[in-house]
Write an enzyme that holds these catalytic residues in place. Structure first.
Site: not given
Length: 395
Positions: A211, A227, A249-250, A299, A339
């Protein structure tokens, strides 16, 4: 102690101190150990190889702990591993700008199946193996002795517990129930997190260093944070003077918490646009609307939980990154991550090359990202290296 016999020819990984023995590598078991018991692994000639947790429900039938036959695997052994792991995070927690990190990282800290994250005065744990489950009373006691936390909360809701014959649970293990909002500091930025209801253990501290790196490019830039969760890249970009940040973001809960975090840090709310939406759909809408950005951060969650899912995941990563590239001004930056442990850096670079080809773009890789020091990679366990990323300049 019950003995487990390794098949002839399967000794190499054990001798190299890899902590996993798969069920197909076991010749026989001399007795009937309960799942989670510590057993002795011997080779086909009867020679000692290692001690480890046994579980006949799991594809990883043995999770090895110790290769020295003279060492007794007892309560003190586990207390020592916990103390070593906590001590290894001292530099992070004493820097004055961060009070949240991963204290224990499973196999990488020689405690297979145990995750412990520190959030200010609270600890969140995930217990993913039956062996660690049995040892939790002494582990909890040692964490209390070392850190005296306000609470220790069990977030063991990972599906991997099913492979070990364990039920999921969200319960208080020690102290009080953590409050709905726990304030933590990372890189000098304040966050409200929800330990009990948040994703994973409540926060993604594995992106702490990344970040800061991405934010160092954000001054005066128009940033898209996809995300975004509760705003890690968003808040760091604002701190570095971004002209604007759009966060997608969801999760409505994540977006609401992100808005709280913007206010918590006294950042200019007029610079932030939040969108609760499926990221892929929103990226296509931006494309239709002719929206362009200077920096795009991607991400996503884990697309490849296993090697068998890698081909499908590669296609998903390619399409996502193609869309991201199409939303960048010429010379803009794409910070993109995976990830998925099954996705190595070489494959990830190839996926980005395919995405660039499909997007009709030229791409330079100008930096590589990895997980921070509180997520160490054990030399004998390369599978612990799961987070990788690339900073790309797109033309």
């Amino acid at each position: 102690m019950i003995e487990v016999v390794l098949k002839k020819g399967k000794e190499k990984a054990v001798l190299h101190r890899h902590p996993w023995v798969f069920s197909g590598a076991i010749e026989n078991v001399k007795g009937k150990p309960a799942n989670g018991d510590v057993v002795k692994l011997i080779d086909a000639k009867g020679a000692f190889m290692a001690y480890g947790f046994y579980n006949d429900r799991s594809r990883v039938a043995l999770r090895l702990l110790e290769w020295d036959e003279t060492v007794e695997i007892n309560e003190q052994w586990f207390r020592g591993k916990v103390a070593d792991a906590v001590a290894g995070r001292g530099d992070i927690l004493l820097d004055g700008v961060t009070n949240t990190c991963r204290l224990i990282f499973s196999e990488s800290d020689y405690l297979p199946g145990l995750i412990v994250d520190k959030y200010a005065g609270h600890l969140a744990v995930q217990v993913l193996t039956s062996g660690i489950e049995k040892m939790m009373p002494c582990i909890i006691d040692e964490l209390q002795r070392l850190l005296n936390p306000e609470s220790i909360f069990d977030k063991s809701d990972a599906s991997s517990r099913n492979h070990e014959g364990l039920e999921t649970q969200n319960i208080v293990l020690a102290g009080n129930h953590p409050p709905e909002r726990v304030e933590v500091i990372e890189n000098g930025i304040r966050y409200n997190i929800n330990i009990a209801e948040g994703q994973k253990s409540g926060f993604y501290c594995d992106q702490r260093d990344n970040r800061k790196i991405v934010a160092s490019y954000a001054s005066g830039k128009k940033v898209l944070d996809c995300f975004s969760y509760t705003g890690g890249f968003t808040l760091n970009s604002l701190k570095s003077g971004a002209a604007s940040v759009t966060s997608v973001d969801s999760s409505v809960l994540a977006i609401d918490t992100l808005k709280e975090n913007v206010l918590l840090n006294n950042f200019d709310t007029g610079k932030v646009t939040t969108i609760a939406s499926d990221v892929n759909k929103q990226l296509r809408k931006f494309r239709e609307d002719g929206e362009l950005f200077d920096i795009v951060v991607l991400d996503p969650p884990k697309y490849a939980p296993s090697r068998s899912a890698l081909d499908k995941a590669s296609r998903a990563y390619k399409d996502l990154n193609r869309l991201g590239m199409l939303l960048l001004n010429k010379g803009g930056l794409l910070a993109t991550y995976s990830c998925s442990g099954a996705m190595n850096m070489e494959t990830f670079k190839q996926v980005l090359a395919w995405a660039a080809l499909d997007a009709g773009k030229q791409v330079q890789f100008i930096n590589q990202f990895c997980q921070p020091e509180d997520h160490p990679v054990r030399s004998s366990f390369p599978e612990g290296e799961y987070l990788k990323g690339l900073l790309c300049r797109v033309f």
